[in-house]
Design a protein around this motif. Structure first.
Motif, PDB file in Angstrom:
ATOM      1  N   GLY A  59     -62.706  47.143  41.193  1.00 12.69           N
ATOM      2  CA  GLY A  59     -63.692  46.332  41.900  1.00 12.69           C
ATOM      3  C   GLY A  59     -64.694  47.142  42.689  1.00 12.69           C
ATOM      4  O   GLY A  59     -65.578  46.575  43.344  1.00 12.69           O
ATOM      5  N   GLY A  62     -68.508  46.594  42.142  1.00 12.99           N
ATOM      6  CA  GLY A  62     -69.136  45.352  42.575  1.00 12.99           C
ATOM      7  C   GLY A  62     -69.330  44.335  41.475  1.00 12.99           C
ATOM      8  O   GLY A  62     -69.914  43.282  41.705  1.00 12.99           O
ATOM      9  N   HIS A  63     -68.857  44.648  40.273  1.00 13.27           N
ATOM     10  CA  HIS A  63     -68.976  43.705  39.164  1.00 13.27           C
ATOM     11  C   HIS A  63     -67.821  43.928  38.197  1.00 13.27           C
ATOM     12  O   HIS A  63     -67.079  44.905  38.303  1.00 13.27           O
ATOM     13  CB  HIS A  63     -70.313  43.875  38.436  1.00 13.27           C
ATOM     14  N   ALA A  85     -71.006  39.386  38.400  1.00 11.76           N
ATOM     15  CA  ALA A  85     -71.078  39.961  39.743  1.00 11.76           C
ATOM     16  C   ALA A  85     -71.527  38.870  40.714  1.00 11.76           C
ATOM     17  O   ALA A  85     -72.684  38.453  40.661  1.00 11.76           O
ATOM     18  CB  ALA A  85     -72.060  41.134  39.780  1.00 11.76           C
ATOM     19  N   PRO A  86     -70.639  38.395  41.577  1.00  8.07           N
ATOM     20  CA  PRO A  86     -69.205  38.699  41.637  1.00  8.07           C
ATOM     21  C   PRO A  86     -68.440  37.955  40.550  1.00  8.07           C
ATOM     22  O   PRO A  86     -69.029  37.201  39.768  1.00  8.07           O
ATOM     23  CB  PRO A  86     -68.821  38.218  43.032  1.00  8.07           C
ATOM     24  N   TYR A 107     -63.591  39.883  42.561  1.00  8.90           N
ATOM     25  CA  TYR A 107     -64.188  41.207  42.415  1.00  8.90           C
ATOM     26  C   TYR A 107     -65.647  41.127  42.849  1.00  8.90           C
ATOM     27  O   TYR A 107     -66.351  40.170  42.517  1.00  8.90           O
ATOM     28  CB  TYR A 107     -64.121  41.677  40.960  1.00  8.90           C
ATOM     29  N   GLY A 108     -66.085  42.130  43.588  1.00 12.73           N
ATOM     30  CA  GLY A 108     -67.487  42.193  43.986  1.00 12.73           C
ATOM     31  C   GLY A 108     -67.852  41.311  45.158  1.00 12.73           C
ATOM     32  O   GLY A 108     -69.039  41.137  45.447  1.00 12.73           O
ATOM     33  N   THR A 109     -66.874  40.764  45.850  1.00 15.20           N
ATOM     34  CA  THR A 109     -67.133  39.940  47.031  1.00 15.20           C
ATOM     35  C   THR A 109     -65.876  39.917  47.885  1.00 15.20           C
ATOM     36  O   THR A 109     -64.828  40.428  47.481  1.00 15.20           O
ATOM     37  CB  THR A 109     -67.557  38.513  46.644  1.00 15.20           C
ATOM     38  N   GLN A 110     -65.968  39.314  49.058  1.00 12.68           N
ATOM     39  CA  GLN A 110     -64.842  39.230  49.982  1.00 12.68           C
ATOM     40  C   GLN A 110     -64.452  37.775  50.195  1.00 12.68           C
ATOM     41  O   GLN A 110     -65.302  36.884  50.188  1.00 12.68           O
ATOM     42  CB  GLN A 110     -65.217  39.861  51.334  1.00 12.68           C
ATOM     43  N   THR A 145     -57.880  40.229  48.379  1.00 13.02           N
ATOM     44  CA  THR A 145     -58.700  39.833  47.230  1.00 13.02           C
ATOM     45  C   THR A 145     -58.047  38.736  46.394  1.00 13.02           C
ATOM     46  O   THR A 145     -58.627  38.303  45.396  1.00 13.02           O
ATOM     47  CB  THR A 145     -58.966  41.048  46.319  1.00 13.02           C
TER      48      THR A 145
END
Length: 226
Positions: A59, A62-63, A85-86, A107-110, A145
């Motif tokens: 991850g 970011g994508h 992405a995400p 993935y790519g975010t929180q 995650t």
């Protein structure tokens, strides 16, 4: 996209698509052109996709980028690619008699407090999609995650409902749930799930999850005779 052909063992030619090269999401048909001849459709040989099965990307980029080669109905070689992405990966589906529990990973975010999941009715599809469609929200349990949520069937009108994740609630992106991180290019005919019969304010229905042609996760709710 064109790739150079290079000599390989036993008089064969080889073309490689590096992972560092971005491949837009879609279906890519494979052809070979020798000298000045016409491009010829390729057929797949022996494929080893073990490295794709049940993988967990870091991850850090970011994508999520996924490429799965497969044989078409005509026996030709095509590559299915995804670039999200995400991304919200549907890792596990648990079916109960009256609902569906989804466990997954982003993935790519929180994931933040207030994250939730959305069920969006497809416009024009059954009672759920009348008058521009509807939206149902359910609470998400998050840990780093990983996330989980449960969808009760008894509040859903007949129609098709697409599943989305909102990792930051109302203030962040809406991310389509999908299962991409394995070696199955088309999950719809491979991953089949039983339907549950429940009573709703709209009458008795039969409901259950399925994967779309793009491997996105949706719910089908069909009305039954009372």
């Amino acid at each position: 996209m064109s790739l150079p052909l290079a000599p390989a063992a036993e008089g064969r030619l080889r073309a490689a698509l590096p992972s560092s090269v971005s491949l837009p999401e879609g279906r890519w048909d494979a052809y070979a052109r020798l000298s000045d001849g016409e491009p010829r459709r390729l057929v797949p040989g022996v494929t080893d996709l073990r490295s794709l099965a049940d993988r967990t990307p870091s991850g850090l980029l970011g994508h999520v980028a996924v490429r799965i080669p497969y044989a078409t109905r005509q026996g030709n070689l095509t590559v299915r690619s995804w670039l999200r992405a995400p991304h919200a990966e549907a890792v596990d589906l648990h079916l109960a008699g009256d609902g569906l529990t989804v466990r997954g990973r982003v993935y790519g975010t929180q994931l933040v407090p207030g994250a939730d999941a959305e069920l969006r009715a497809r416009p024009g599809d059954g009672e759920s999609g009348r008058d521009g469609g509807g939206v149902r929200r359910v609470e998400v349990v998050a840990e780093r995650t990983e996330f989980a949520f449960t969808v009760p069937y008894d509040g859903l009108a007949p129609g098709v409902w697409d599943l989305w994740l909102r990792p930051a609630g109302d203030h962040g992106p809406a991310v389509r749930l999908a299962r991409l991180l394995d070696d199955v290019a088309d999950k719809n005919p491979v991953f089949t799930f039983p339907r549950a019969r429940v009573r709703t304010p709209y009458g008795p229905v039969e409901a259950g999850p399925y994967y779309t042609r793009d491997n996105d996760l949706s719910l089908a709710v069909a009305a039954l005779d009372a």
